[in-house]
Motif scaffolding. Structure first.
Motif, PDB file in Angstrom:
ATOM      1  N   SER A  73       3.787 -11.684 -16.077  1.00  0.00           N
ATOM      2  CA  SER A  73       2.331 -11.744 -16.211  1.00  0.00           C
ATOM      3  C   SER A  73       1.637 -11.369 -14.908  1.00  0.00           C
ATOM      4  CB  SER A  73       1.897 -13.138 -16.658  1.00  0.00           C
ATOM      5  OG  SER A  73       2.405 -13.418 -17.941  1.00  0.00           O
ATOM      6  N   THR A  74       2.176 -11.856 -13.805  1.00  0.00           N
ATOM      7  CA  THR A  74       1.596 -11.540 -12.495  1.00  0.00           C
ATOM      8  C   THR A  74       1.706 -10.048 -12.205  1.00  0.00           C
ATOM      9  OG1 THR A  74       2.156 -13.740 -11.679  1.00  0.00           O
ATOM     10  CG2 THR A  74       1.748 -12.044 -10.025  1.00  0.00           C
ATOM     11  N   THR A  75       2.869  -9.467 -12.503  1.00  0.00           N
ATOM     12  CA  THR A  75       3.060  -8.042 -12.250  1.00  0.00           C
ATOM     13  C   THR A  75       2.198  -7.205 -13.193  1.00  0.00           C
ATOM     14  OG1 THR A  75       5.324  -8.574 -11.592  1.00  0.00           O
ATOM     15  CG2 THR A  75       4.804  -6.254 -11.907  1.00  0.00           C
ATOM     16  N   ALA A  76       2.043  -7.644 -14.432  1.00  0.00           N
ATOM     17  CA  ALA A  76       1.165  -6.937 -15.379  1.00  0.00           C
ATOM     18  C   ALA A  76      -0.277  -6.976 -14.898  1.00  0.00           C
ATOM     19  CB  ALA A  76       1.284  -7.560 -16.768  1.00  0.00           C
ATOM     20  N   VAL A  82      -4.548  -2.407 -10.405  1.00  0.00           N
ATOM     21  CA  VAL A  82      -4.369  -1.128  -9.704  1.00  0.00           C
ATOM     22  C   VAL A  82      -4.971   0.000 -10.538  1.00  0.00           C
ATOM     23  CG1 VAL A  82      -2.639   0.598  -9.015  1.00  0.00           C
ATOM     24  CG2 VAL A  82      -2.374  -1.778  -8.305  1.00  0.00           C
ATOM     25  N   GLY A  83      -4.705  -0.019 -11.842  1.00  0.00           N
ATOM     26  CA  GLY A  83      -5.257   1.003 -12.718  1.00  0.00           C
ATOM     27  C   GLY A  83      -6.767   0.970 -12.784  1.00  0.00           C
ATOM     28  N   GLY A  93      -0.822   2.473 -14.150  1.00  0.00           N
ATOM     29  CA  GLY A  93      -1.084   1.035 -14.247  1.00  0.00           C
ATOM     30  C   GLY A  93      -1.115   0.549 -15.682  1.00  0.00           C
ATOM     31  N   ALA A  94      -1.764   1.311 -16.556  1.00  0.00           N
ATOM     32  CA  ALA A  94      -1.843   0.921 -17.967  1.00  0.00           C
ATOM     33  C   ALA A  94      -0.465   0.930 -18.618  1.00  0.00           C
ATOM     34  CB  ALA A  94      -2.792   1.855 -18.712  1.00  0.00           C
ATOM     35  N   ASN A 129       2.117   2.241  -3.468  1.00  0.00           N
ATOM     36  CA  ASN A 129       3.238   1.593  -2.787  1.00  0.00           C
ATOM     37  C   ASN A 129       3.301   0.107  -3.114  1.00  0.00           C
ATOM     38  OD1 ASN A 129       3.989   4.027  -1.659  1.00  0.00           O
ATOM     39  ND2 ASN A 129       2.947   3.637   0.292  1.00  0.00           N
ATOM     40  N   GLN A 130       2.138  -0.543  -3.165  1.00  0.00           N
ATOM     41  CA  GLN A 130       2.086  -1.956  -3.502  1.00  0.00           C
ATOM     42  C   GLN A 130       2.613  -2.182  -4.927  1.00  0.00           C
ATOM     43  OE1 GLN A 130      -1.875  -3.611  -3.603  1.00  0.00           O
ATOM     44  NE2 GLN A 130      -1.142  -5.711  -3.905  1.00  0.00           N
ATOM     45  N   LEU A 131       2.193  -1.323  -5.844  1.00  0.00           N
ATOM     46  CA  LEU A 131       2.631  -1.437  -7.232  1.00  0.00           C
ATOM     47  C   LEU A 131       4.134  -1.190  -7.352  1.00  0.00           C
ATOM     48  CD1 LEU A 131       1.887  -1.905 -10.176  1.00  0.00           C
ATOM     49  CD2 LEU A 131       1.305   0.517 -10.335  1.00  0.00           C
ATOM     50  N   LEU A 132       4.634  -0.150  -6.687  1.00  0.00           N
ATOM     51  CA  LEU A 132       6.070   0.144  -6.743  1.00  0.00           C
ATOM     52  C   LEU A 132       6.899  -0.974  -6.111  1.00  0.00           C
ATOM     53  CD1 LEU A 132       6.149   3.984  -6.028  1.00  0.00           C
ATOM     54  CD2 LEU A 132       6.519   2.800  -8.197  1.00  0.00           C
ATOM     55  N   ALA A 133       6.402  -1.576  -5.043  1.00  0.00           N
ATOM     56  CA  ALA A 133       7.109  -2.707  -4.425  1.00  0.00           C
ATOM     57  C   ALA A 133       7.144  -3.906  -5.371  1.00  0.00           C
ATOM     58  CB  ALA A 133       6.445  -3.084  -3.103  1.00  0.00           C
ATOM     59  N   ALA A 134       6.030  -4.148  -6.055  1.00  0.00           N
ATOM     60  CA  ALA A 134       5.986  -5.254  -7.021  1.00  0.00           C
ATOM     61  C   ALA A 134       6.956  -4.991  -8.169  1.00  0.00           C
ATOM     62  CB  ALA A 134       4.571  -5.444  -7.548  1.00  0.00           C
TER      63      ALA A 134
END
Length: 173
Positions: A73-76, A82-83, A93-94, A129-134
């Motif tokens: 849920s947190t990553t979603a 981000v999207g 992001g979607a 980068n933040q999204l890919l790290a997550a």
């Protein structure tokens, strides 16, 4: 020198296969009745009771599922944010948010309604980068959860989710 073997006709092969199949099915039923009768202990489950070889996971797995649902849920929520904040990453992001929401539903949870607002790095590159790290962190947590699951079915499901995240990461590369 022995005489060469003559090839079997198609009819002979088909007839032999069907005869063997009939014999196997009949034999299995007879053996089943024999073994079933000798192993029957007379004890049967209570009326209305559900007997399943894949029984529900124990309390350790329930806690594990709750933890995984929270991480998903947190990553979603981060993917959605981000999207929303970086239009160039809206499609990515979607797609990731839909994937994680589907995984949450598969685990019996309810996807977050967007009440969480994670902080997103400014700019396309840092946000990506933040999204890919997550996503990498999520994948590692799903793998660890699959390894610690007590239920084989849950372990397979979590491993499948980790593979789905890995596939999306590879595509986003």
């Amino acid at each position: 020198m022995p005489a060469p073997l003559t090839p079997a006709s198609r009819r002979l092969v088909v007839a032999g296969g069907l005869g063997g199949l009939a014999l196997a099915v009949t034999g299995c039923d007879a053996v089943d009745r024999l073994i079933g009768d000798s192993l029957d202990s007379g004890v049967s489950p209570a009326p209305g009771a559900t007997v399943s070889p894949t029984a529900p996971a124990d309390d350790a797995d329930s806690a594990l599922v709750d933890k995984v649902v929270a991480v998903l849920s947190t990553t979603a929520a981060l993917a959605t944010q981000v999207g929303t904040q970086v239009p160039a990453l809206a499609r990515i992001g979607a797609r990731l948010a839909r994937l994680h929401d589907a995984h949450v539903r598969e685990l019996g949870g309810t996807p977050a309604s967007g009440t969480q607002s994670p902080k997103v790095a400014a700019g396309r590159g840092p946000a990506r980068n933040q999204l890919l790290a997550a996503e990498a962190g999520l994948q590692n947590q799903l793998v660890a959860a699959a390894q610690s699951a007590q239920s084989g079915a849950l372990a397979q499901l979590l491993a499948s989710m980790a593979a789905a995240v890995a596939q999306q990461r590879a595509v986003l590369g």
